[in-house]
Design a protein around this motif. Structure first.
Motif, short mmCIF file in Angstrom:
data_model
loop_
_atom_site.label_atom_id
_atom_site.label_comp_id
_atom_site.label_asym_id
_atom_site.label_seq_id
_atom_site.Cartn_x
_atom_site.Cartn_y
_atom_site.Cartn_z
N PHE A 186 12.38 -4.44 127.28
CA PHE A 186 12.68 -3.61 126.12
C PHE A 186 14.19 -3.57 125.91
O PHE A 186 14.97 -3.69 126.86
CB PHE A 186 12.22 -2.16 126.34
N GLY A 187 14.58 -3.37 124.66
CA GLY A 187 15.96 -3.05 124.39
C GLY A 187 16.26 -1.63 124.84
O GLY A 187 15.35 -0.85 125.15
N GLY A 188 17.54 -1.29 124.86
CA GLY A 188 17.95 0.01 125.36
C GLY A 188 17.66 1.18 124.44
O GLY A 188 17.79 2.34 124.84
N GLY A 189 17.27 0.90 123.20
CA GLY A 189 16.93 1.95 122.26
C GLY A 189 18.05 2.29 121.29
O GLY A 189 19.24 2.14 121.61
N THR A 190 17.66 2.73 120.11
CA THR A 190 18.59 3.20 119.08
C THR A 190 18.11 4.55 118.60
O THR A 190 17.00 4.66 118.06
CB THR A 190 18.67 2.22 117.89
N LYS A 191 18.90 5.58 118.84
CA LYS A 191 18.53 6.93 118.42
C LYS A 191 19.01 7.16 117.00
O LYS A 191 20.21 7.03 116.71
CB LYS A 191 19.12 7.96 119.36
N VAL A 192 18.07 7.50 116.12
CA VAL A 192 18.39 7.76 114.72
C VAL A 192 18.25 9.25 114.45
O VAL A 192 17.18 9.83 114.69
CB VAL A 192 17.46 6.96 113.79
N TYR A 241 12.84 1.12 119.62
CA TYR A 241 12.96 0.13 120.69
C TYR A 241 12.42 -1.21 120.23
O TYR A 241 11.38 -1.28 119.57
CB TYR A 241 12.16 0.55 121.93
N CYS A 242 13.10 -2.27 120.63
CA CYS A 242 12.52 -3.61 120.49
C CYS A 242 11.95 -4.03 121.84
O CYS A 242 12.35 -3.50 122.89
CB CYS A 242 13.55 -4.62 119.99
N GLN A 243 11.00 -4.96 121.81
CA GLN A 243 10.39 -5.47 123.03
C GLN A 243 10.04 -6.94 122.83
O GLN A 243 9.50 -7.31 121.79
CB GLN A 243 9.11 -4.71 123.37
#
Lengths: 107, 117
Positions: free
Chosen positions: A98-104, A87-89
Motif C-alpha cells: 500500500f501507499g502511505g496514504g493521503t489525508k484529505v 490509499y493506493c495498493q
C-alpha cells in the motif's frame, strides 16, 4: 517488494475543488492498482480498480488514471463526505503493498 | 448481502498467541481468495497474508513469516489467522478482505489485537 509512494501526504481543500492524489510505483505494475477511501474508525472502501475502473456505486466525481509506474486519483468536485484518507495498493505481485496514504480534510 | 466478520482479537502479552477468524456470507466463498490486512493505531494499511480459494497459494509479509499461519475451511466459509510469538508491533486492527480481480472488497469491520505486557 514494490514500493508505492503517495503524494501529498495530506491536503486541505474546499467544497467544489478539484483534488488529485498521485501514487508512484518503484517498478512497473501495468494497471494492477486499486484506490481505497477510509474514514476514521471504519474499514477501507474500494473506489477504483485496475487503475481506472470505478467500483459500482462510487460517485462519478472520482476517477483514476495511469499505467506502469505513475497513477492518479482525481476527485472532480470535492464534496463534504469525501473527507478521509486515501490509499493506493498494487496487485502486480506479492507481497502486496500500500501507499502511505493521503489525508484529505475540508477547509 | 456480501459480508465478512472478523473475531478473535484481544489483549495478549508479548510472546503469546491469538487465532483470528473471518466468517463470510452472501457470496460463493470457495471461489475467492481472502487476504488479511492490518493497521497499527494511527498508521497506514499493511498487507499481512493471502490464501487462494483452494489454499494452494499462500503468501505472507516478511514481518510475520514464520510466526503467522493462514488457513481456511470452505465448508465453514471461514478463514483463520493463527498468530504466534506476538510482538508489541503486531498491535492493530486486523481486517479480512475478499480479493476481487486486482483489488480488495468487501472488507470486514476489523478486530483489534493489542500486544502489551
Amino acid at each position: 517488494a514494490i514500493q508505492l509512494t503517495q503524494a501529498p501526504s495530506s491536503l486541505s481543500a474546499s467544497v467544489g475543488d478539484r483534488v488529485s492524489v498521485t501514487c508512484r510505483a518503484s517498478q512497473g505494475i501495468n494497471n494492477a492498482l486499486a484506490w481505497y477511501q477510509q474514514k476514521p474508525g471504519k474499514p477501507p472502501s474500494l473506489l477504483v480498480y485496475d487503475a481506472s475502473n470505478l467500483e459500482t456505486g462510487v460517485p462519478s466525481r472520482f476517477s483514476g488514471s495511469g499505467s506502469g509506474t505513475n497513477f492518479t486519483l482525481t476527485i472532480g468536485s470535492l464534496q463534504p463526505e469525501d473527507f478521509g484518507t486515501y490509499y493506493c495498493q498494487q496487485f502486480h505481485n506479492y507481497p502486496l503493498t500500500f501507499g502511505g496514504g493521503t489525508k484529505v480534510d475540508l477547509k | 448481502e456480501l459480508q465478512l466478520v472478523e473475531s478473535g482479537g484481544g489483549l495478549v502479552k508479548p510472546g503469546g498467541s491469538l487465532r483470528l477468524s473471518c466468517a463470510a456470507s452472501g457470496f460463493t466463498f470457495n471461489n475467492y481468495d481472502i487476504n488479511w490486512v492490518r493497521q497499527a493505531p494511527g498508521k497506514g494499511l499493511e498487507w499481512v497474508s493471502s490464501i487462494s480459494s483452494t489454499s494452494f497459494y499462500i503468501f505472507y509479509a516478511d514481518s510475520v513469516k514464520g510466526r503467522f499461519t493462514i488457513s481456511r475451511d470452505n465448508a465453514k466459509n471461514s478463514v483463520y489467522l493463527q498468530m504466534n510469538s506476538l510482538r508489541v508491533e503486531d498491535t492493530g486492527v486486523y481486517y479480512c478482505a475478499r480479493v476481487e480481480g486486482d483489488s480488495l472488497g468487501p472488507w470486514g469491520q476489523g478486530t483489534l489485537v493489542t500486544v502489551s505486557s
